[in-house]
Design a protein around this motif. Sequence first.
Motif, PDB file in Angstrom:
ATOM      1  N   HIS A 253      59.996  31.478  11.546  1.00  0.00           N
ATOM      2  CA  HIS A 253      59.956  30.408  12.533  1.00  0.00           C
ATOM      3  C   HIS A 253      60.098  29.023  11.887  1.00  0.00           C
ATOM      4  O   HIS A 253      59.310  28.667  11.017  1.00  0.00           O
ATOM      5  CB  HIS A 253      58.642  30.474  13.329  1.00  0.00           C
ATOM      6  CG  HIS A 253      58.545  29.433  14.386  1.00  0.00           C
ATOM      7  ND1 HIS A 253      59.290  29.486  15.541  1.00  0.00           N
ATOM      8  CD2 HIS A 253      57.835  28.292  14.437  1.00  0.00           C
ATOM      9  CE1 HIS A 253      59.014  28.432  16.271  1.00  0.00           C
ATOM     10  NE2 HIS A 253      58.133  27.690  15.628  1.00  0.00           N
ATOM     11  N   GLY A 254      61.126  28.284  12.287  1.00  0.00           N
ATOM     12  CA  GLY A 254      61.325  26.913  11.830  1.00  0.00           C
ATOM     13  C   GLY A 254      61.988  26.744  10.484  1.00  0.00           C
ATOM     14  O   GLY A 254      62.270  25.616  10.074  1.00  0.00           O
ATOM     15  N   ALA A 255      62.258  27.827   9.767  1.00  0.00           N
ATOM     16  CA  ALA A 255      62.797  27.711   8.408  1.00  0.00           C
ATOM     17  C   ALA A 255      64.188  27.073   8.393  1.00  0.00           C
ATOM     18  O   ALA A 255      64.446  26.173   7.588  1.00  0.00           O
ATOM     19  CB  ALA A 255      62.830  29.078   7.725  1.00  0.00           C
ATOM     20  N   MET A 256      65.093  27.527   9.258  1.00  0.00           N
ATOM     21  CA  MET A 256      66.462  27.007   9.239  1.00  0.00           C
ATOM     22  C   MET A 256      66.517  25.527   9.643  1.00  0.00           C
ATOM     23  O   MET A 256      67.157  24.742   8.939  1.00  0.00           O
ATOM     24  CB  MET A 256      67.379  27.862  10.109  1.00  0.00           C
ATOM     25  CG  MET A 256      68.830  27.433  10.047  1.00  0.00           C
ATOM     26  SD  MET A 256      69.647  27.773   8.465  1.00  0.00           S
ATOM     27  CE  MET A 256      70.269  29.405   8.794  1.00  0.00           C
ATOM     28  N   PRO A 257      65.869  25.103  10.730  1.00  0.00           N
ATOM     29  CA  PRO A 257      65.910  23.663  11.047  1.00  0.00           C
ATOM     30  C   PRO A 257      65.367  22.791   9.912  1.00  0.00           C
ATOM     31  O   PRO A 257      65.964  21.760   9.573  1.00  0.00           O
ATOM     32  CB  PRO A 257      65.047  23.547  12.308  1.00  0.00           C
ATOM     33  CG  PRO A 257      65.184  24.881  12.973  1.00  0.00           C
ATOM     34  CD  PRO A 257      65.225  25.857  11.817  1.00  0.00           C
ATOM     35  N   ARG A 258      64.253  23.195   9.311  1.00  0.00           N
ATOM     36  CA  ARG A 258      63.688  22.415   8.192  1.00  0.00           C
ATOM     37  C   ARG A 258      64.662  22.383   7.011  1.00  0.00           C
ATOM     38  O   ARG A 258      64.854  21.340   6.376  1.00  0.00           O
ATOM     39  CB  ARG A 258      62.339  22.995   7.758  1.00  0.00           C
ATOM     40  CG  ARG A 258      61.204  22.676   8.713  1.00  0.00           C
ATOM     41  CD  ARG A 258      59.831  23.033   8.132  1.00  0.00           C
ATOM     42  NE  ARG A 258      59.700  24.442   7.796  1.00  0.00           N
ATOM     43  CZ  ARG A 258      59.319  25.388   8.642  1.00  0.00           C
ATOM     44  NH1 ARG A 258      59.012  25.089   9.881  1.00  0.00           N
ATOM     45  NH2 ARG A 258      59.218  26.642   8.247  1.00  0.00           N
ATOM     46  N   PHE A 259      65.286  23.512   6.717  1.00  0.00           N
ATOM     47  CA  PHE A 259      66.249  23.601   5.620  1.00  0.00           C
ATOM     48  C   PHE A 259      67.416  22.627   5.860  1.00  0.00           C
ATOM     49  O   PHE A 259      67.831  21.909   4.952  1.00  0.00           O
ATOM     50  CB  PHE A 259      66.750  25.044   5.494  1.00  0.00           C
ATOM     51  CG  PHE A 259      67.792  25.253   4.443  1.00  0.00           C
ATOM     52  CD1 PHE A 259      67.446  25.281   3.107  1.00  0.00           C
ATOM     53  CD2 PHE A 259      69.125  25.435   4.783  1.00  0.00           C
ATOM     54  CE1 PHE A 259      68.408  25.480   2.120  1.00  0.00           C
ATOM     55  CE2 PHE A 259      70.095  25.638   3.811  1.00  0.00           C
ATOM     56  CZ  PHE A 259      69.730  25.657   2.472  1.00  0.00           C
TER      57      PHE A 259
ATOM     58  N   CYS B  61      71.501  17.189   6.920  1.00  0.00           N
ATOM     59  CA  CYS B  61      72.494  17.487   7.967  1.00  0.00           C
ATOM     60  C   CYS B  61      72.272  16.612   9.199  1.00  0.00           C
ATOM     61  O   CYS B  61      71.142  16.380   9.610  1.00  0.00           O
ATOM     62  CB  CYS B  61      72.430  18.963   8.348  1.00  0.00           C
ATOM     63  SG  CYS B  61      72.916  20.034   6.978  1.00  0.00           S
ATOM     64  N   THR B  62      73.362  16.153   9.773  1.00  0.00           N
ATOM     65  CA  THR B  62      73.321  15.362  11.000  1.00  0.00           C
ATOM     66  C   THR B  62      73.647  16.209  12.219  1.00  0.00           C
ATOM     67  O   THR B  62      73.268  15.866  13.335  1.00  0.00           O
ATOM     68  CB  THR B  62      74.330  14.197  10.938  1.00  0.00           C
ATOM     69  OG1 THR B  62      75.660  14.744  10.761  1.00  0.00           O
ATOM     70  CG2 THR B  62      74.011  13.251   9.800  1.00  0.00           C
ATOM     71  N   ASP B  63      74.392  17.304  12.008  1.00  0.00           N
ATOM     72  CA  ASP B  63      74.860  18.157  13.090  1.00  0.00           C
ATOM     73  C   ASP B  63      74.808  19.611  12.649  1.00  0.00           C
ATOM     74  O   ASP B  63      74.932  19.905  11.462  1.00  0.00           O
ATOM     75  CB  ASP B  63      76.331  17.849  13.428  1.00  0.00           C
ATOM     76  CG  ASP B  63      76.554  16.433  13.896  1.00  0.00           C
ATOM     77  OD1 ASP B  63      76.711  16.256  15.106  1.00  0.00           O
ATOM     78  OD2 ASP B  63      76.584  15.509  13.057  1.00  0.00           O
TER      79      ASP B  63
END
Length: 120
Positions: free
Chosen positions: A47-53, A59-61
């Motif tokens: 949970h949440g690993a990819m957005p934080r990465f 990353c902007t997009d």
Amino acid sequence: MNQRIAIPSNEGILWQHFGKAPQVTIFNVEDGKIIDSKVLQAPEHEHGAMPRFLAEQGCTDVLCGGLGQGAVNMLNQLGIRIHAGAPELPVEQVLSMFLNDTIVYGDPSCHHHCEGHHHE
């Protein structure tokens, strides 16, 4: 305008489930032109690993297939623009269609790929 666009991928193809992608291809784009790219190992699926990465990578997009509401909420909180429902094609082709405004988006939800587990 400068962008750093992440595409969840596997062996150069857009991976349809955002949080389970084995790799992430990151493109630096300046004034609508690709400057460079790199492929990174994606973080473990939790949970949440990819957005934080993606935020750590600046990353902007994110240009992706399907993703769950939790990932949408977290990406929004981190200020990363979401372009979901992208087709499962080579990442360079998907990005080119995005930059040329010719991309056709499909279903951005991940119900086709999640099989009922907790969404990112």
